[in-house]
Design an enzyme around this catalytic site. Structure first.
Site, PDB file in Angstrom:
ATOM      1  N   ASN A 170       7.563  -8.249   2.291  1.00  0.00           N
ATOM      2  CA  ASN A 170       8.004  -6.853   2.438  1.00  0.00           C
ATOM      3  C   ASN A 170       7.410  -6.175   3.664  1.00  0.00           C
ATOM      4  OD1 ASN A 170       8.746  -3.988   1.289  1.00  0.00           O
ATOM      5  ND2 ASN A 170       6.538  -3.969   1.663  1.00  0.00           N
TER       6      ASN A 170
ATOM      7  N   SER B  50       0.808  -1.227   0.000  1.00  0.00           N
ATOM      8  CA  SER B  50       0.000   0.000   0.000  1.00  0.00           C
ATOM      9  C   SER B  50       0.839   1.275   0.000  1.00  0.00           C
ATOM     10  CB  SER B  50      -0.952  -0.006   1.207  1.00  0.00           C
ATOM     11  OG  SER B  50      -0.246  -0.336   2.374  1.00  0.00           O
TER      12      SER B  50
ATOM     13  N   ALA C  75      16.777  -7.335  15.665  1.00  0.00           N
ATOM     14  CA  ALA C  75      16.628  -8.768  15.962  1.00  0.00           C
ATOM     15  C   ALA C  75      15.688  -9.411  14.947  1.00  0.00           C
ATOM     16  CB  ALA C  75      16.099  -8.962  17.379  1.00  0.00           C
TER      17      ALA C  75
ATOM     18  N   LYS D   5      15.128  -8.503  11.846  1.00  0.00           N
ATOM     19  CA  LYS D   5      15.747  -8.586  10.519  1.00  0.00           C
ATOM     20  C   LYS D   5      16.902  -9.598  10.507  1.00  0.00           C
ATOM     21  CE  LYS D   5      13.088  -5.577   8.406  1.00  0.00           C
ATOM     22  NZ  LYS D   5      12.149  -6.033   7.376  1.00  0.00           N
TER      23      LYS D   5
ATOM     24  N   TYR E  72      13.803  -4.280  16.112  1.00  0.00           N
ATOM     25  CA  TYR E  72      13.823  -4.304  14.641  1.00  0.00           C
ATOM     26  C   TYR E  72      15.054  -5.063  14.119  1.00  0.00           C
ATOM     27  CZ  TYR E  72      13.682  -2.289   9.880  1.00  0.00           C
ATOM     28  OH  TYR E  72      13.643  -2.100   8.513  1.00  0.00           O
TER      29      TYR E  72
END
Ligand code: NDP
Length: 249
Positions: free
Chosen positions: A93, A17, A160, A162, A158
Site C-alpha cells: 500500500n 500509519s 508510470a 502505478k 505516479y
C-alpha cells in the site's frame, strides 16, 4: 479454517500509519488476522493505528521500514517470520506522489516515486514470496490507482509507477499461480483521505462530475475490497486489477 475466517492468517501491510493503509490494517485485523504494518516517517500515526486495532479487539505490530530499501524489506519480512512463523497476506500500500508538469519535474521526483511505489512493491513481492512458496498459499495485493489507466497531467511519474505495478501484478500472477498464490491489484479512484480533503471546492466539483456515483469513495470501501481479495472467496481471482472508483474510469 472456516471459509471467511482470517483467524490463522498473518498479514503484512505497508504504509499503515494513515489513510488507506490504516483502513486495510484495521479491516484485516477485525477479520481475525494477526497484522504487522509498516510506517516510514510517522511513529505517532503508527501508534494511533495500533491503538485502534487493539481497541477493536485485534492484534497488530508496527515496524519502521522504507519499502524502497530491499535490505530493510528483507529485515521486515524476517521480523514477521520471527514473530509469527508465517506470512500469508501482503498488501503493498505504501505510496507517494511528487506531482509536477514534466518540463518542471526534477529527475529525482521521477526516481523517488518509482523507487517507493514500483520498486518498493517489487521488493516486498520478491521477499514475501519465499515463505508463501514454501506454504503453497499466499495473497499478494498491490495498490494501483485509477490514474494508471486514465492518466493525469502532472502525474507522469505516479502514473508510470502505478502502470508498472499493474504489469508486475499480471506477470507475477503467472509466475506463482501454480503454487497456490494469487496476485492482484486494487485501483482506487478518489478516496476521502487527508490528501483529497485538501482539494478546493472547484476541483472537488469537477471530480464529482466524472464519478458515476456522485461521491468520493471511503477508505473502508477500498479496505473491504482488499479483504475480499485476501479471503478464500477470491481463490480463483488472480492477475486482475479491481477498480474501486464509483464508476469513474
Ligand atoms: P497517504 O499519503 O495517506 O499514506 C501513505 C502511507 O505510505 C503512509 O503510511 C506512509 O508512511 C507510507 N509510506 C510512504 N513512503 C513510504 C516508504 N518509502 N516506505 C514505507 N512506507 C512509506 O496515502 P493514501 O492512504 O492516500 O494512499 C495509499 C495507497 O493508495 C498509495 O499507494 C496510493 O498511491 C494509493 N491510492 C490512493 C488514492 C487516494 O485517493 N488517496 C487513490 C488511488 C490510489 P509514513 O506516514 O510513516 O511516512
Amino acid at each position: 479454517m472456516s471459509l471467511d475466517s482470517f483467524a490463522d492468517r498473518v498479514a503484512l501491510v505497508t504504509g499503515g500509519s494513515r489513510g488507506i493503509g490504516r483502513g486495510i490494517a484495521l479491516e484485516l485485523a477485525r477479520s481475525g488476522a494477526a497484522v504487522v504494518f509498516s510506517y516510514r516517517t510517522s511513529p505517532e500515526g503508527a501508534e494511533q493505528t495500533r491503538k485502534e486495532i487493539e481497541q477493536s479487539g485485534g492484534q497488530a505490530t508496527a515496524l519502521e521500514c522504507d519499502v524502497a530499501d530491499l535490505e530493510a524489506v528483507q529485515g521486515l519480512v524476517a521480523s514477521v517470520q520471527e514473530r509469527h512463523g508465517r506470512l500469508d497476506i501482503v498488501v503493498n500500500n505504501a505510496g507517494i506522489t511528487r506531482d509536477q508538469l514534466i518540463a518542471r519535474m526534477k529527475p529525482e521526483d521521477f526516481d523517488d516515486v518509482i523507487a517507493t511505489n514500483l520498486r518498493g512493491t517489487w521488493n516486498l513481492c520478491r521477499t514475501a514470496l519465499r515463505p508463501m512458496l514454501r506454504a503453497r498459499w499466499g495473497r499478494l495485493i498491490n495498490l494501483s490507482s485509477v490514474i494508471a489507466s486514465m492518466g493525469n497531467p502532472g502525474q507522469s511519474n505516479y502514473a508510470a509507477s502505478k502502470g508498472g505495478i499493474e504489469a508486475l501484478t499480471r506477470s507475477l500472477a503467472q509466475e506463482v499461480g501454480s503454487r497456490g498464490i494469487t496476485v492482484n491489484a486494487v485501483a482506487p479512484g478518489f478516496i476521502e483521505t487527508e490528501m483529497t480533503r485538501g482539494l478546493s471546492d472547484e476541483v472537488r466539483a469537477g471530480l464529482l462530475d466524472r464519478i458515476a456515483l456522485g461521491r468520493l469513495g471511503s477508505v473502508e470501501e477500498v479496505a473491504r475490497t482488499v479483504r475480499f481479495l485476501a479471503s478464500e472467496d477470491a481463490a480463483y481471482i488472480s492477475g486482475q486489477v479491481i477498480h474501486v472508483n464509483g464508476g469513474m474510469a
